[in-house]
Design a protein around this motif. Structure first.
Motif, PDB file in Angstrom:
ATOM      1  N   ALA A 216      10.819  -5.017   7.221  1.00 33.63           N
ATOM      2  CA  ALA A 216       9.457  -5.551   7.222  1.00 33.63           C
ATOM      3  C   ALA A 216       8.413  -4.463   7.041  1.00 33.63           C
ATOM      4  O   ALA A 216       7.287  -4.746   6.636  1.00 33.63           O
ATOM      5  CB  ALA A 216       9.195  -6.301   8.521  1.00 33.63           C
ATOM      6  N   SER A 217       8.770  -3.221   7.312  1.00 39.38           N
ATOM      7  CA  SER A 217       7.795  -2.134   7.190  1.00 39.38           C
ATOM      8  C   SER A 217       7.704  -1.578   5.781  1.00 39.38           C
ATOM      9  O   SER A 217       6.759  -0.841   5.473  1.00 39.38           O
ATOM     10  CB  SER A 217       8.144  -1.001   8.154  1.00 39.38           C
ATOM     11  N   ILE A 218       8.637  -1.907   4.914  1.00 33.05           N
ATOM     12  CA  ILE A 218       8.674  -1.293   3.587  1.00 33.05           C
ATOM     13  C   ILE A 218       7.428  -1.627   2.775  1.00 33.05           C
ATOM     14  O   ILE A 218       6.733  -0.734   2.278  1.00 33.05           O
ATOM     15  CB  ILE A 218       9.960  -1.703   2.840  1.00 33.05           C
ATOM     16  N   VAL A 219       7.128  -2.904   2.619  1.00 36.26           N
ATOM     17  CA  VAL A 219       6.000  -3.310   1.772  1.00 36.26           C
ATOM     18  C   VAL A 219       4.658  -2.857   2.343  1.00 36.26           C
ATOM     19  O   VAL A 219       3.851  -2.250   1.620  1.00 36.26           O
ATOM     20  CB  VAL A 219       6.028  -4.835   1.520  1.00 36.26           C
ATOM     21  N   PRO A 220       4.361  -3.095   3.638  1.00 30.09           N
ATOM     22  CA  PRO A 220       3.069  -2.620   4.157  1.00 30.09           C
ATOM     23  C   PRO A 220       2.909  -1.095   4.078  1.00 30.09           C
ATOM     24  O   PRO A 220       1.818  -0.598   3.793  1.00 30.09           O
ATOM     25  CB  PRO A 220       3.062  -3.086   5.611  1.00 30.09           C
ATOM     26  N   ALA A 221       3.987  -0.365   4.306  1.00 28.39           N
ATOM     27  CA  ALA A 221       3.900   1.098   4.234  1.00 28.39           C
ATOM     28  C   ALA A 221       3.620   1.551   2.811  1.00 28.39           C
ATOM     29  O   ALA A 221       2.820   2.482   2.588  1.00 28.39           O
ATOM     30  CB  ALA A 221       5.189   1.728   4.745  1.00 28.39           C
ATOM     31  N   ARG A 222       4.251   0.924   1.854  1.00 25.99           N
ATOM     32  CA  ARG A 222       3.990   1.282   0.449  1.00 25.99           C
ATOM     33  C   ARG A 222       2.564   0.952   0.058  1.00 25.99           C
ATOM     34  O   ARG A 222       1.916   1.730  -0.648  1.00 25.99           O
ATOM     35  CB  ARG A 222       4.966   0.562  -0.472  1.00 25.99           C
ATOM     36  N   LEU A 223       2.074  -0.210   0.491  1.00 25.52           N
ATOM     37  CA  LEU A 223       0.695  -0.586   0.166  1.00 25.52           C
ATOM     38  C   LEU A 223      -0.303   0.378   0.794  1.00 25.52           C
ATOM     39  O   LEU A 223      -1.301   0.741   0.166  1.00 25.52           O
ATOM     40  CB  LEU A 223       0.415  -2.013   0.628  1.00 25.52           C
ATOM     41  N   ALA A 224      -0.042   0.786   2.023  1.00 25.68           N
ATOM     42  CA  ALA A 224      -0.956   1.719   2.691  1.00 25.68           C
ATOM     43  C   ALA A 224      -0.938   3.078   2.012  1.00 25.68           C
ATOM     44  O   ALA A 224      -1.982   3.718   1.844  1.00 25.68           O
ATOM     45  CB  ALA A 224      -0.574   1.865   4.165  1.00 25.68           C
ATOM     46  N   ALA A 225       0.238   3.538   1.605  1.00 31.54           N
ATOM     47  CA  ALA A 225       0.342   4.840   0.955  1.00 31.54           C
ATOM     48  C   ALA A 225      -0.215   4.809  -0.461  1.00 31.54           C
ATOM     49  O   ALA A 225      -0.693   5.821  -0.967  1.00 31.54           O
ATOM     50  CB  ALA A 225       1.797   5.297   0.933  1.00 31.54           C
ATOM     51  N   LYS A 226      -0.166   3.656  -1.083  1.00 25.91           N
ATOM     52  CA  LYS A 226      -0.612   3.523  -2.468  1.00 25.91           C
ATOM     53  C   LYS A 226      -2.138   3.493  -2.588  1.00 25.91           C
ATOM     54  O   LYS A 226      -2.685   3.857  -3.624  1.00 25.91           O
ATOM     55  CB  LYS A 226      -0.025   2.232  -3.034  1.00 25.91           C
ATOM     56  N   ALA A 227      -2.823   3.078  -1.535  1.00 23.39           N
ATOM     57  CA  ALA A 227      -4.276   2.954  -1.579  1.00 23.39           C
ATOM     58  C   ALA A 227      -4.932   4.323  -1.751  1.00 23.39           C
ATOM     59  O   ALA A 227      -4.527   5.308  -1.146  1.00 23.39           O
ATOM     60  CB  ALA A 227      -4.787   2.294  -0.297  1.00 23.39           C
ATOM     61  N   SER A 228      -5.946   4.352  -2.573  1.00 26.87           N
ATOM     62  CA  SER A 228      -6.687   5.594  -2.795  1.00 26.87           C
ATOM     63  C   SER A 228      -7.569   5.876  -1.596  1.00 26.87           C
ATOM     64  O   SER A 228      -8.326   5.000  -1.153  1.00 26.87           O
ATOM     65  CB  SER A 228      -7.553   5.454  -4.047  1.00 26.87           C
TER      66      SER A 228
END
Length: 111
Positions: A90-102
């Motif tokens: 469950a942490s994979i998608v939110p972590a990627r989205l947070a890291a991807k944000a500028s």
């Protein structure tokens, strides 16, 4: 819950990125947060389950000599492992989205 937490802390995540945290570090931080939440939830759930099971056992109208609380620790361990794996997934998608944000765009986002 984790996805909502990441969305609500967009500015905080951007701030730590602007201060020098790498994308990988941010993903690891969110993953560790997830593991800690899952660990506490598992411990509380197991403790409450054992407590309610003991109370339910003592509420039964049977003799004291036949009451034995048996805890299937192997099943508890499997359930705990499944909860940790589910939390990690469950942490994979939110972590990627947070890291991807500028960081610049997230810090500039007022609303």
């Amino acid at each position: 819950t984790l996805a909502l937490s990441v969305v609500e802390r967009r500015r905080e995540n951007a701030m730590v990125r602007a201060l020098g945290m790498t994308k990988g570090d941010l993903r690891r931080m969110i993953t560790w947060e997830t593991v800690l939440i899952a660990g506490v939830a598992t411990l509380v759930g197991v403790a409450m389950g054992i407590g309610y099971g003991a109370l339910g056992l003592h509420a039964l109208p049977i003799g004291e000599a036949t009451r034995h609380l048996v805890i299937p620790w192997d099943q508890v361990a499997v359930a705990a492992l499944i909860s940790f794996l589910a939390a990690l997934m469950a942490s994979i998608v939110p972590a990627r989205l947070a890291a991807k944000a500028s960081p610049v765009e997230a810090l500039a986002d007022v609303g």
